[in-house]
Design a protein around this motif. Sequence first.
Motif: not given
Length: 265
Positions: A50-74
């Motif tokens: 899932i690293i080679l097909d890009g899934t792992l890093f893509k999903f990690a980036g999606v989760s990180l962005w969601r956390v940072i966005k909600g956390w900063l606003i909170g």
Amino acid sequence: MSGVNSARFLIRSGIVTWVLLIAIWWVFSLFYSSTFLPSPLETLIGAREIILDGTLFKFAGVSLWRVIKGWLIGCAVAVPIGILIGRNRIVRQLVEPVIDYFRFIPAIAFLTLFIMWFGVGEKSKTILIMYATCFTVIINTASGVLSIDENRILAARTLGTSEAQILFHVILPSCVPFIFTGVRLGMGGAYTSIVAAEMIAAKEGLGYLIFTSRLYFRIDWILAGVIVLGLIGFLTDQGLRLLGKGILKRYGINDTKEFDQGRTG
């Protein structure tokens, strides 16, 4: 570096602990099949897919962005509320019962409601993380304000300082260590909430990866998702610590680990 110093460095840096944990994991994996508990090497091989097909890093980036966005606003919402609660007794008496009630309700309990109210898109997840972040930051900020010696504020007023100047030059600098602790704790709550939300109402993210991998009996993918989740949580917390050490040191923020403080204190 002598042998003793090398050993101390390995222990203090956590390398010994991680090596032991991986060794224990490997030993336990010997008693089970790879479909139940894959070894560290098998997990690494599975993660490679899932690293080679890009899934792992893509999903990690999606989760990180969601956390940072909600956390900063909170945090942006919670800090002013915490200051207001700390400074105004009437507001504190009105709001404190509500906070004391809702802070014991986990954010995930509101997930269904938030999906119905705000849809299955990003808005419901952002609000969920805001909720998970807010109470910790509010309580820590209010505690910081209440800990300020009232004589300092009275002295500032006696010298003709305006209320705005008292806020920015007396109250906020005194509260920084409390606020900083609150935002670090809030970050942990944000990660917990986003994983739960992504398991139920998402098509991307580490929570989605962990939840859907069970359908393919890919325990190695689940473990890879869990490991990456812990890794990005650790790195964001380390980033916060470095930020505090670099920018907020003059306000009493240092980079000493809590366990070390307890040992030397």
